[in-house]
Design a protein around this motif. Structure first.
Motif, PDB file in Angstrom:
ATOM      1  N   UNK A  39       0.839  -1.197   0.000  1.00  0.00           N
ATOM      2  CA  UNK A  39       0.000   0.000   0.000  1.00  0.00           C
ATOM      3  C   UNK A  39       0.869   1.240   0.000  1.00  0.00           C
ATOM      4  N   UNK A  40       0.481   2.190  -0.842  1.00  0.00           N
ATOM      5  CA  UNK A  40       1.113   3.503  -0.851  1.00  0.00           C
ATOM      6  C   UNK A  40       0.080   4.516  -0.396  1.00  0.00           C
ATOM      7  N   UNK A  41       0.518   5.634   0.144  1.00  0.00           N
ATOM      8  CA  UNK A  41      -0.442   6.634   0.655  1.00  0.00           C
ATOM      9  C   UNK A  41      -1.441   7.058  -0.412  1.00  0.00           C
ATOM     10  N   UNK A  42      -2.700   7.090  -0.033  1.00  0.00           N
ATOM     11  CA  UNK A  42      -3.739   7.527  -0.934  1.00  0.00           C
ATOM     12  C   UNK A  42      -4.283   6.462  -1.859  1.00  0.00           C
ATOM     13  N   UNK A  43      -3.736   5.250  -1.768  1.00  0.00           N
ATOM     14  CA  UNK A  43      -4.209   4.165  -2.629  1.00  0.00           C
ATOM     15  C   UNK A  43      -4.636   2.985  -1.791  1.00  0.00           C
ATOM     16  N   UNK A  44      -5.447   2.125  -2.399  1.00  0.00           N
ATOM     17  CA  UNK A  44      -5.886   0.922  -1.708  1.00  0.00           C
ATOM     18  C   UNK A  44      -4.757  -0.095  -1.623  1.00  0.00           C
ATOM     19  N   UNK A  45      -4.860  -0.936  -0.643  1.00  0.00           N
ATOM     20  CA  UNK A  45      -3.926  -2.035  -0.501  1.00  0.00           C
ATOM     21  C   UNK A  45      -4.113  -2.993  -1.690  1.00  0.00           C
ATOM     22  N   UNK A  46      -3.011  -3.389  -2.277  1.00  0.00           N
ATOM     23  CA  UNK A  46      -3.070  -4.197  -3.490  1.00  0.00           C
ATOM     24  C   UNK A  46      -2.291  -5.496  -3.321  1.00  0.00           C
ATOM     25  N   UNK A  47      -2.817  -6.540  -3.930  1.00  0.00           N
ATOM     26  CA  UNK A  47      -2.154  -7.831  -3.875  1.00  0.00           C
ATOM     27  C   UNK A  47      -0.821  -7.794  -4.630  1.00  0.00           C
ATOM     28  N   UNK A  48       0.204  -8.319  -3.994  1.00  0.00           N
ATOM     29  CA  UNK A  48       1.497  -8.532  -4.653  1.00  0.00           C
ATOM     30  C   UNK A  48       1.582  -9.979  -5.134  1.00  0.00           C
ATOM     31  N   UNK A  49       1.268 -10.900  -4.258  1.00  0.00           N
ATOM     32  CA  UNK A  49       1.275 -12.316  -4.602  1.00  0.00           C
ATOM     33  C   UNK A  49       0.751 -13.130  -3.444  1.00  0.00           C
ATOM     34  N   UNK A  50       0.360 -14.365  -3.735  1.00  0.00           N
ATOM     35  CA  UNK A  50      -0.143 -15.241  -2.684  1.00  0.00           C
ATOM     36  C   UNK A  50       0.256 -16.668  -2.985  1.00  0.00           C
ATOM     37  N   UNK A  51       0.288 -17.464  -1.935  1.00  0.00           N
ATOM     38  CA  UNK A  51       0.593 -18.885  -2.070  1.00  0.00           C
ATOM     39  C   UNK A  51      -0.505 -19.655  -1.362  1.00  0.00           C
ATOM     40  N   UNK A  52      -1.110 -20.582  -2.070  1.00  0.00           N
ATOM     41  CA  UNK A  52      -2.196 -21.362  -1.493  1.00  0.00           C
ATOM     42  C   UNK A  52      -1.643 -22.425  -0.561  1.00  0.00           C
ATOM     43  N   UNK A  53      -2.530 -23.031   0.191  1.00  0.00           N
ATOM     44  CA  UNK A  53      -2.116 -24.108   1.085  1.00  0.00           C
ATOM     45  C   UNK A  53      -1.449 -25.230   0.305  1.00  0.00           C
ATOM     46  N   UNK A  54      -1.887 -25.433  -0.926  1.00  0.00           N
ATOM     47  CA  UNK A  54      -1.303 -26.478  -1.768  1.00  0.00           C
ATOM     48  C   UNK A  54      -0.032 -26.069  -2.466  1.00  0.00           C
ATOM     49  N   UNK A  55       0.374 -24.814  -2.300  1.00  0.00           N
ATOM     50  CA  UNK A  55       1.640 -24.370  -2.875  1.00  0.00           C
ATOM     51  C   UNK A  55       1.533 -23.612  -4.181  1.00  0.00           C
ATOM     52  N   UNK A  56       0.307 -23.402  -4.676  1.00  0.00           N
ATOM     53  CA  UNK A  56       0.154 -22.650  -5.916  1.00  0.00           C
ATOM     54  C   UNK A  56       0.370 -21.177  -5.647  1.00  0.00           C
TER      55      UNK A  56
END
Length: 115
Positions: A39-56
């Motif tokens: 998140x940067x000031x004045x903007x919404x929090x944005x996804x960078x990346x995620x890892x599922x429980x299965x590793x995806x």
């Protein structure tokens, strides 16, 4: 109550690398997925990346090929390896853990990339 603690932020020059860590208060495999947001000031929090429980893993287009999410050898840590950083990557980075129906957040760690 779940606690997530991020570390590894800091200041780096463009083209440099940083590795962020997120330590959870319980096994990361107890969550549906874990991820990193920024998140940067004045903007919404944005996804960078995620890892599922299965590793995806999934990544935002802006970081594909430069950032990598991985799990530690133990049960409680995930990492975000960031390479080829540019000033547009400057933000507060947050660790996230997804369950149903809750989502948990860390306190954030600042990453500043100078040109």
């Amino acid at each position: 109550q779940v606690q997530l603690v991020e570390s590894g932020g800091g200041s780096v020059q463009a083209g440099g690398s940083l590795r962020l860590s997120c330590v959870a208060s319980r096994s990361i495999f107890s969550f549906n997925a874990m991820g990193w947001y920024r998140q940067v000031p004045g903007k919404q929090r944005a996804l960078v990346g995620r890892i599922s429980n299965g590793g995806r893993t999934t990544y935002a287009d802006s970081v594909k090929g430069r950032f990598t999410i991985s799990r530690g050898d133990g049960q409680n840590t995930i990492y975000l390896q960031m390479s080829a950083l540019n000033p547009e990557d400057t933000a507060v980075y947050y660790c996230n853990a997804e369950t149903s129906p809750y989502a948990y957040w860390g306190q954030g760690t600042q990453v500043t990339v100078s040109s």
